[in-house]
Design a protein around this motif. Sequence first.
Motif, PDB file in Angstrom:
ATOM      1  N   LEU A  33    -123.553  29.243 101.709  1.00 27.68           N
ATOM      2  CA  LEU A  33    -122.970  28.035 102.290  1.00 27.68           C
ATOM      3  C   LEU A  33    -123.699  27.693 103.579  1.00 27.68           C
ATOM      4  CD1 LEU A  33    -119.186  28.980 101.959  1.00 27.68           C
ATOM      5  CD2 LEU A  33    -120.380  27.263 100.595  1.00 27.68           C
ATOM      6  N   VAL A  34    -123.767  26.401 103.870  1.00 26.98           N
ATOM      7  CA  VAL A  34    -124.308  25.999 105.168  1.00 26.98           C
ATOM      8  C   VAL A  34    -123.186  26.145 106.194  1.00 26.98           C
ATOM      9  CG1 VAL A  34    -126.096  24.499 104.220  1.00 26.98           C
ATOM     10  CG2 VAL A  34    -123.858  23.541 104.796  1.00 26.98           C
ATOM     11  N   ALA A  35    -123.571  26.238 107.445  1.00 27.77           N
ATOM     12  CA  ALA A  35    -122.615  26.507 108.520  1.00 27.77           C
ATOM     13  C   ALA A  35    -121.450  25.518 108.514  1.00 27.77           C
ATOM     14  CB  ALA A  35    -123.319  26.514 109.868  1.00 27.77           C
ATOM     15  N   GLY A  36    -121.730  24.253 108.307  1.00 28.24           N
ATOM     16  CA  GLY A  36    -120.671  23.242 108.294  1.00 28.24           C
ATOM     17  C   GLY A  36    -119.639  23.483 107.203  1.00 28.24           C
ATOM     18  N   GLU A  37    -120.102  23.939 106.048  1.00 27.42           N
ATOM     19  CA  GLU A  37    -119.177  24.237 104.947  1.00 27.42           C
ATOM     20  C   GLU A  37    -118.282  25.424 105.292  1.00 27.42           C
ATOM     21  OE1 GLU A  37    -121.817  22.856 101.097  1.00 27.42           O
ATOM     22  OE2 GLU A  37    -122.294  24.781 102.044  1.00 27.42           O
ATOM     23  N   ILE A  38    -118.848  26.407 105.963  1.00 27.97           N
ATOM     24  CA  ILE A  38    -118.061  27.570 106.378  1.00 27.97           C
ATOM     25  C   ILE A  38    -117.017  27.134 107.405  1.00 27.97           C
ATOM     26  CG2 ILE A  38    -118.131  29.832 107.501  1.00 27.97           C
ATOM     27  CD1 ILE A  38    -121.087  30.016 106.482  1.00 27.97           C
ATOM     28  N   ALA A  39    -117.453  26.343 108.386  1.00 31.80           N
ATOM     29  CA  ALA A  39    -116.542  25.870 109.434  1.00 31.80           C
ATOM     30  C   ALA A  39    -115.390  25.073 108.832  1.00 31.80           C
ATOM     31  CB  ALA A  39    -117.306  25.029 110.455  1.00 31.80           C
ATOM     32  N   LEU A  42    -112.923  27.369 106.716  1.00 33.67           N
ATOM     33  CA  LEU A  42    -112.114  28.281 107.523  1.00 33.67           C
ATOM     34  C   LEU A  42    -111.475  27.609 108.736  1.00 33.67           C
ATOM     35  CD1 LEU A  42    -114.407  31.440 107.391  1.00 33.67           C
ATOM     36  CD2 LEU A  42    -112.413  30.917 105.975  1.00 33.67           C
ATOM     37  N   GLU A  43    -111.730  26.304 108.877  1.00 38.65           N
ATOM     38  CA  GLU A  43    -111.192  25.525 109.994  1.00 38.65           C
ATOM     39  C   GLU A  43    -111.535  26.167 111.343  1.00 38.65           C
ATOM     40  OE1 GLU A  43    -107.022  25.004 109.169  1.00 38.65           O
ATOM     41  OE2 GLU A  43    -107.429  23.782 107.412  1.00 38.65           O
ATOM     42  N   LEU A  44    -112.833  26.413 111.525  1.00 36.51           N
ATOM     43  CA  LEU A  44    -113.334  27.017 112.756  1.00 36.51           C
ATOM     44  C   LEU A  44    -114.207  26.030 113.512  1.00 36.51           C
ATOM     45  CD1 LEU A  44    -114.543  30.462 111.354  1.00 36.51           C
ATOM     46  CD2 LEU A  44    -112.550  30.065 112.797  1.00 36.51           C
ATOM     47  N   PRO A  45    -114.125  26.034 114.842  1.00 39.89           N
ATOM     48  CA  PRO A  45    -115.067  25.214 115.620  1.00 39.89           C
ATOM     49  C   PRO A  45    -116.482  25.794 115.501  1.00 39.89           C
ATOM     50  CG  PRO A  45    -113.602  26.462 117.077  1.00 39.89           C
ATOM     51  CD  PRO A  45    -113.155  26.722 115.669  1.00 39.89           C
ATOM     52  N   ASN A  46    -117.479  24.937 115.524  1.00 40.07           N
ATOM     53  CA  ASN A  46    -118.869  25.380 115.335  1.00 40.07           C
ATOM     54  C   ASN A  46    -119.312  26.423 116.356  1.00 40.07           C
ATOM     55  OD1 ASN A  46    -119.300  23.868 113.049  1.00 40.07           O
ATOM     56  ND2 ASN A  46    -120.093  22.109 114.165  1.00 40.07           N
ATOM     57  N   THR A  47    -118.874  26.295 117.602  1.00 38.25           N
ATOM     58  CA  THR A  47    -119.295  27.266 118.619  1.00 38.25           C
ATOM     59  C   THR A  47    -118.736  28.643 118.315  1.00 38.25           C
ATOM     60  OG1 THR A  47    -117.446  26.582 120.012  1.00 38.25           O
ATOM     61  CG2 THR A  47    -119.584  25.590 120.476  1.00 38.25           C
ATOM     62  N   ASN A  48    -117.515  28.708 117.891  1.00 37.11           N
ATOM     63  CA  ASN A  48    -116.893  29.979 117.516  1.00 37.11           C
ATOM     64  C   ASN A  48    -117.577  30.553 116.277  1.00 37.11           C
ATOM     65  OD1 ASN A  48    -115.097  32.099 117.612  1.00 37.11           O
ATOM     66  ND2 ASN A  48    -113.358  30.933 116.874  1.00 37.11           N
ATOM     67  N   LEU A  49    -117.848  29.705 115.309  1.00 36.25           N
ATOM     68  CA  LEU A  49    -118.495  30.129 114.075  1.00 36.25           C
ATOM     69  C   LEU A  49    -119.874  30.712 114.350  1.00 36.25           C
ATOM     70  CD1 LEU A  49    -118.576  30.293 110.983  1.00 36.25           C
ATOM     71  CD2 LEU A  49    -119.507  27.966 111.004  1.00 36.25           C
ATOM     72  N   SER A  50    -120.648  30.058 115.180  1.00 33.79           N
ATOM     73  CA  SER A  50    -121.999  30.507 115.502  1.00 33.79           C
ATOM     74  C   SER A  50    -122.002  31.936 116.050  1.00 33.79           C
ATOM     75  CB  SER A  50    -122.632  29.551 116.504  1.00 33.79           C
ATOM     76  OG  SER A  50    -123.903  30.001 116.887  1.00 33.79           O
ATOM     77  N   PHE A  51    -121.078  32.221 116.940  1.00 32.38           N
ATOM     78  CA  PHE A  51    -120.956  33.558 117.528  1.00 32.38           C
ATOM     79  C   PHE A  51    -120.733  34.608 116.440  1.00 32.38           C
ATOM     80  CE2 PHE A  51    -117.964  36.846 118.936  1.00 32.38           C
ATOM     81  CZ  PHE A  51    -118.723  37.469 119.918  1.00 32.38           C
ATOM     82  N   HIS A  52    -119.828  34.333 115.520  1.00 29.50           N
ATOM     83  CA  HIS A  52    -119.493  35.301 114.475  1.00 29.50           C
ATOM     84  C   HIS A  52    -120.607  35.430 113.430  1.00 29.50           C
ATOM     85  CE1 HIS A  52    -115.560  36.149 116.039  1.00 29.50           C
ATOM     86  NE2 HIS A  52    -115.319  34.852 116.140  1.00 29.50           N
ATOM     87  N   LEU A  53    -121.254  34.320 113.113  1.00 26.40           N
ATOM     88  CA  LEU A  53    -122.373  34.394 112.170  1.00 26.40           C
ATOM     89  C   LEU A  53    -123.511  35.235 112.736  1.00 26.40           C
ATOM     90  CD1 LEU A  53    -122.409  30.727 110.857  1.00 26.40           C
ATOM     91  CD2 LEU A  53    -121.858  32.779 109.523  1.00 26.40           C
ATOM     92  N   LYS A  54    -123.790  35.095 114.025  1.00 25.72           N
ATOM     93  CA  LYS A  54    -124.841  35.898 114.658  1.00 25.72           C
ATOM     94  C   LYS A  54    -124.530  37.384 114.564  1.00 25.72           C
ATOM     95  CE  LYS A  54    -126.488  32.435 117.910  1.00 25.72           C
ATOM     96  NZ  LYS A  54    -126.539  32.014 119.314  1.00 25.72           N
ATOM     97  N   ALA A  55    -123.265  37.742 114.755  1.00 26.16           N
ATOM     98  CA  ALA A  55    -122.865  39.151 114.661  1.00 26.16           C
ATOM     99  C   ALA A  55    -123.088  39.692 113.258  1.00 26.16           C
ATOM    100  CB  ALA A  55    -121.401  39.318 115.074  1.00 26.16           C
ATOM    101  N   LEU A  56    -122.784  38.896 112.248  1.00 27.50           N
ATOM    102  CA  LEU A  56    -122.973  39.337 110.860  1.00 27.50           C
ATOM    103  C   LEU A  56    -124.456  39.427 110.496  1.00 27.50           C
ATOM    104  CD1 LEU A  56    -120.057  37.331 109.231  1.00 27.50           C
ATOM    105  CD2 LEU A  56    -120.268  39.835 109.303  1.00 27.50           C
TER     106      LEU A  56
END
Length: 103
Positions: A33-39, A42-56
């Motif tokens: 999935l592209v980041a926007g689809e994940i956001a 899961l109803e997540l703000p992009n800034t929050n999502l970016s942090f978690h994607l980097k960790a994974l």
Amino acid sequence: MDMKLVVKMFESLSSEIRLDIFRLLMKHADSGLVAGEIAEALELPNTNLSFHLKALVHADMIDVTQEGRFLRYKAKVDQMQFLINFLTAECCDGQPEQCFKKS
């Protein structure tokens, strides 16, 4: 087996949000999935999502590829299988399907 890698992998999944992201990506393992689809899913703000994607990504649990302006994320199914084998190595020689066979 590299214990540091295993610990990093488990740490990456210890957040409820990251676990939700990884489970969602496992559901879409073939295409990712592209980041926007994940956001959106899961109803997540992009800034929050970016942090978690980097960790994974850092824990080698997901892959990321550039597609034009977008980043596509895919779960590394082999890494999850590695973790399952790690968890079951002592009880069923790294063959988790053996843990569920009735004697």
